[in-house]
Design a protein around this motif. Structure first.
Motif, PDB file in Angstrom:
ATOM      1  N   LYS A   1     -82.967 -76.224 -16.445  1.00 53.54           N
ATOM      2  CA  LYS A   1     -83.031 -77.679 -16.991  1.00 53.54           C
ATOM      3  C   LYS A   1     -84.315 -78.372 -16.367  1.00 53.54           C
ATOM      4  O   LYS A   1     -84.953 -79.173 -17.330  1.00 53.54           O
ATOM      5  N   HIS A   2     -84.648 -78.283 -15.306  1.00 55.29           N
ATOM      6  CA  HIS A   2     -86.052 -79.002 -14.901  1.00 55.29           C
ATOM      7  C   HIS A   2     -87.429 -78.323 -15.404  1.00 55.29           C
ATOM      8  O   HIS A   2     -88.188 -79.233 -15.552  1.00 55.29           O
TER       9      HIS A   2
ATOM     10  N   TYR B   1     -87.508 -80.167 -18.528  1.00 55.85           N
ATOM     11  CA  TYR B   1     -88.108 -81.463 -18.486  1.00 55.85           C
ATOM     12  C   TYR B   1     -89.489 -81.414 -18.314  1.00 55.85           C
ATOM     13  O   TYR B   1     -90.246 -82.351 -18.463  1.00 55.85           O
TER      14      TYR B   1
END
Length: 295
Positions: free
Chosen positions: A176-177, A180
């Motif tokens: 997820k990070h 992003y």
């Protein structure tokens, strides 16, 4: 001589400001919201996470061998500007951690907004650095060495280095990070190109000047770029005069403008967007040193 000195001073000031903005983006947004980065900055984030090493110190130490390695491939001014940018980036990575302002922007629960702000601020900072003929060190040096020594595309080398570092970041960040982070990286590239006045991969220049021979000679000697003469006729006096046409990378635009202004401050210059460029110096048989100015 005064103009040259003034130009150099402006370059150095703007490179320092760009490094300050880029470092602020890392300290204020990327670190608190667990977004990583490519290049040396990504490695400093890794070292900070696992061993708590100060990012400014690790950035400086990692860049020293790269600068030594790049010494033989870079001209005096590009090398000086690289050292200048490296020192200021290391300083601001340390300095911003001491200033309370970096703790006043809490975006921890909004990764999308964090990615947008990180990409925008980093793009502005790095865009200023490159616009004024500097670099922040790191993988930029590797990319230039690989381009000069082996003819590899600098963009592809940077992409390869960033990919390795982002994959390594999976050791402490989740997918997820990382995703992003990729959003931030995309915004960074677009903003940086806009600041550099180079939203595309190339720029075309039409140059009209009575000193066209001197300008063409300097383009050949300093940039090692090919150019073409167009035979044009003036609309008012109907006199014939050659027009210089050449295609360069976005990073070379400030250098070309400087060369033209030195030979003929009254020259008429039109910069046009080139959506795609194929041929020597861009897609095959890359020339040597065409990004470097040797003094």
């Amino acid at each position: 001589m005064q103009k040259i000195n003034k130009k150099n001073v402006i370059d150095l000031i703007m490179i320092a400001i760009g490094c300050a903005i880029y470092a602020l983006s890392l300290d204020m947004i990327s670190v608190p919201n667990k977004l990583t980065d490519g290049g040396i900055s990504g490695i400093t984030l890794l070292l900070r996470h696992f061993w708590g090493i100060n990012m400014g110190l690790s950035s400086l130490l990692l860049n020293i061998p790269l600068i030594i390695l790049g010494y033989r491939f870079m001209g005096k001014r590009p090398l000086a500007y690289t050292i200048w940018g490296t020192l200021w980036l290391s300083f601001f990575l340390w300095f911003w951690r001491l200033i309370p302002i970096i703790y006043q922007l809490n975006l921890e629960h909004d990764l999308f907004l964090s990615a947008i702000l990180a990409g925008t601020l980093s793009g502005i900072g790095l865009g200023l650095v490159f616009r004024y003929n500097g670099t922040s060190g790191g993988t930029d040096i590797i990319a230039r060495i690989m381009q000069i020594k082996f003819g590899f595309s600098s963009g592809k080398v940077l992409l390869f280095c960033d990919t390795i570092i982002l994959l390594s970041s999976l050791s402490y960040l989740d997918i997820k990070h990382i995703m992003y982070t990729l959003v931030a990286a995309f915004i960074l590239s677009r903003v940086m190109d806009a600041v550099q006045q180079g939203a595309y991969s190339a720029r075309g220049l039409l140059i009209i000047s009575d000193h066209y021979q001197e300008i063409a000679q300097m383009i050949d000697l300093k940039l090692d770029r090919g150019f073409t003469y167009f035979e044009a006729r003036g609309g008012y006096k109907k006199t014939k005069r050659p027009v210089i046409y050449l295609v360069v990378s976005p990073r070379e635009i400030p250098v070309v403008k400087e060369l033209i202004a030195a030979e003929d401050p009254q020259a008429f210059v039109s910069v046009i967007e080139v959506h795609e460029v194929l041929g020597e110096g861009f897609t095959y048989k890359q020339k040597r040193h065409h990004l470097l100015i040797r003094k």
